[in-house]
Design an enzyme around this catalytic site. Structure first.
Site, short mmCIF file in Angstrom:
data_model
loop_
_atom_site.label_atom_id
_atom_site.label_comp_id
_atom_site.label_asym_id
_atom_site.label_seq_id
_atom_site.Cartn_x
_atom_site.Cartn_y
_atom_site.Cartn_z
N SER A 9 26.12 18.84 53.34
CA SER A 9 26.58 19.57 54.52
C SER A 9 28.02 19.20 54.81
O SER A 9 28.33 18.04 55.14
CB SER A 9 25.71 19.22 55.73
OG SER A 9 26.39 19.63 56.91
N HIS A 34 26.08 23.30 51.84
CA HIS A 34 25.42 23.70 53.10
C HIS A 34 26.47 23.84 54.20
O HIS A 34 27.24 22.92 54.46
CB HIS A 34 24.40 22.62 53.46
CG HIS A 34 23.53 22.93 54.64
ND1 HIS A 34 22.42 23.74 54.56
CD2 HIS A 34 23.60 22.52 55.93
CE1 HIS A 34 21.84 23.81 55.75
NE2 HIS A 34 22.54 23.08 56.61
N ASP A 36 27.03 24.50 58.15
CA ASP A 36 26.36 24.48 59.45
C ASP A 36 27.19 25.24 60.48
O ASP A 36 28.27 24.78 60.86
CB ASP A 36 26.17 23.02 59.91
CG ASP A 36 25.01 22.37 59.20
OD1 ASP A 36 23.92 22.96 59.18
OD2 ASP A 36 25.20 21.25 58.67
N MET A 38 27.62 26.55 64.21
CA MET A 38 27.15 26.25 65.58
C MET A 38 28.04 26.96 66.59
O MET A 38 29.26 26.96 66.46
CB MET A 38 27.24 24.75 65.83
CG MET A 38 26.49 23.92 64.80
SD MET A 38 26.74 22.17 65.11
CE MET A 38 25.74 21.47 63.79
N HIS A 67 23.58 28.01 57.31
CA HIS A 67 22.56 27.72 58.34
C HIS A 67 23.13 28.13 59.70
O HIS A 67 24.04 27.48 60.21
CB HIS A 67 22.25 26.21 58.27
CG HIS A 67 21.33 25.71 59.34
ND1 HIS A 67 21.17 24.35 59.60
CD2 HIS A 67 20.51 26.35 60.20
CE1 HIS A 67 20.30 24.20 60.58
NE2 HIS A 67 19.89 25.39 60.98
N MET A 69 23.08 28.29 63.42
CA MET A 69 22.54 27.75 64.68
C MET A 69 23.27 28.45 65.81
O MET A 69 24.08 27.86 66.53
CB MET A 69 22.78 26.23 64.72
CG MET A 69 21.89 25.48 63.75
SD MET A 69 22.51 23.82 63.42
CE MET A 69 23.64 24.18 62.10
N MET A 140 13.74 21.41 60.13
CA MET A 140 14.73 20.51 60.73
C MET A 140 14.09 19.15 60.97
O MET A 140 13.04 19.05 61.61
CB MET A 140 15.24 21.07 62.07
CG MET A 140 16.12 22.31 61.96
SD MET A 140 17.56 22.13 60.89
CE MET A 140 18.42 20.75 61.63
N GLY A 148 24.44 12.81 61.62
CA GLY A 148 24.32 11.37 61.86
C GLY A 148 23.16 10.95 62.75
O GLY A 148 23.12 9.81 63.20
N ASP A 189 16.55 18.99 56.62
CA ASP A 189 17.93 18.90 57.09
C ASP A 189 17.99 17.97 58.31
O ASP A 189 17.40 18.28 59.35
CB ASP A 189 18.40 20.32 57.47
CG ASP A 189 19.86 20.38 57.91
OD1 ASP A 189 20.54 19.34 57.90
OD2 ASP A 189 20.29 21.50 58.26
C1 DX5 Z 1 22.20 19.33 62.09
C2 DX5 Z 1 22.79 20.06 60.90
C3 DX5 Z 1 22.72 19.24 59.66
C4 DX5 Z 1 23.54 18.01 59.73
C5 DX5 Z 1 23.02 16.99 58.77
O1 DX5 Z 1 22.56 19.95 63.25
O2 DX5 Z 1 22.07 21.23 60.68
O3 DX5 Z 1 23.00 19.97 58.50
O4 DX5 Z 1 24.89 18.25 59.48
O5 DX5 Z 1 23.78 15.86 58.90
P1 DX5 Z 1 23.24 14.40 58.56
O6 DX5 Z 1 22.90 14.41 57.11
O7 DX5 Z 1 24.40 13.55 58.89
O8 DX5 Z 1 22.04 14.16 59.43
ZN ZN Z 2 22.06 22.49 58.60
#
Ligand code: DX5
Ligand code: ZN
Length: 230
Positions: A9, A34, A36, A38, A67, A69, A140, A148, A189
């Site tokens: 990601s 990947h 993300d 948001m 992905h 969100m 999820m 993190g 994820d």
């Molecule tokens: C969460 C995201 C993940 C996230 C994973 O909101 O969808 O893809 O970036 O990050 P780590 O691997 O740091 O948990």
């Molecule tokens: Zn994700």
């Protein structure tokens, strides 16, 4: 068992040298990238949009796993398709404000792979009616919004249910000659590191998304190898 795929990601990458980060994970053996997305509404964070995905597309030939969100994902799907997404995953929760069935069909019609996902607090029952029309179920393992966070082992119940669905599907499709009845990819994820990857794979996951455990290390090839189980 299906090959385990690793999807770094880029949320956890050093965005000031994103092109180099993408090249490094590609050389290190990443299978997908990947992305993300948001919007500050569906989740309490804002990341990036189609123009960055378009930039990523120009840096690599690897499949881009997008992905979403965001609220009203159906409105934005065409922009991510144009930006070069290979798979698009949307959320099933009512707060995502979309017609799930229609949006999955919209993604299918745009020739992208079709993904559906659910938050840790969301009942598996919500995704069940859609399992026979998706290519990938993303489970999820953290509440989405931030990288993190610690892995939620309680979500393995859902991974097991998806794996069981794949098995029953296999039985149903045995002897059939058409392409229906294929297994769906089971992606996890959030909080994925070598230990939680092992647990996820054991329960039936075959696609691992990982931000921190790859980009916050010095040796991406080792990090990716370790996620696959060495
Ligand atoms: C969460 C995201 C993940 C996230 C994973 O909101 O969808 O893809 O970036 O990050 P780590 O691997 O740091 O948990
Ligand atoms: Zn994700």
């Amino acid at each position: 068992m299906a090959k385990v795929l690793v999807a770094p990601s880029i949320l956890a990458a050093d965005l000031s040298r994103l092109a180099e980060e993408i090249r490094r994970v590609e050389q290190a053996g990443a299978d997908w990238i990947h992305c993300d997305i948001m919007d500050g509404h569906f989740v309490d964070n804002i990341s990036f949009g189609p123009s960055i995905v378009d930039f990523v597309r120009k840096q690599t030939k690897l499949p881009l796993d997008v992905h979403l969100m965001i609220e009203h994902a159906d409105h934005y799907v065409p922009r991510f398709v144009d930006a070069g997404a290979n798979s698009i995953t949307v959320h099933v929760e009512p707060e995502a404000k979309l017609d799930v069935g229609k949006t999955l069909q919209q993604i299918r019609d745009s020739k992208c792979r079709v993904g559906l996902t659910l938050n840790p607090a969301t009942d598996f029952k919500l995704v069940e009616p859609f399992l026979d029309r998706i290519d990938m179920l993303l489970i999820m393992t953290v509440h989405p919004g931030f990288g993190g966070q610690p892995f939620r082992a309680d979500q393995m119940e859902k991974v097991k249910r998806a794996a069981a669905w794949n098995k029953s599907r296999e039985r149903k499709s045995a002897g059939r000659t058409d392409s229906s009845g294929g297994e769906i990819d089971i992606e996890v994820d959030g909080g994925i590191n070598p230990d939680t990857a092992r647990v996820s794979i054991k329960n039936g996951a075959n696609v691992l998304v990982a931000g921190t455990s790859i980009f916050h290390t010095n040796d991406y090839a080792k990090a990716i190898r370790d996620l696959r189980g060495g």
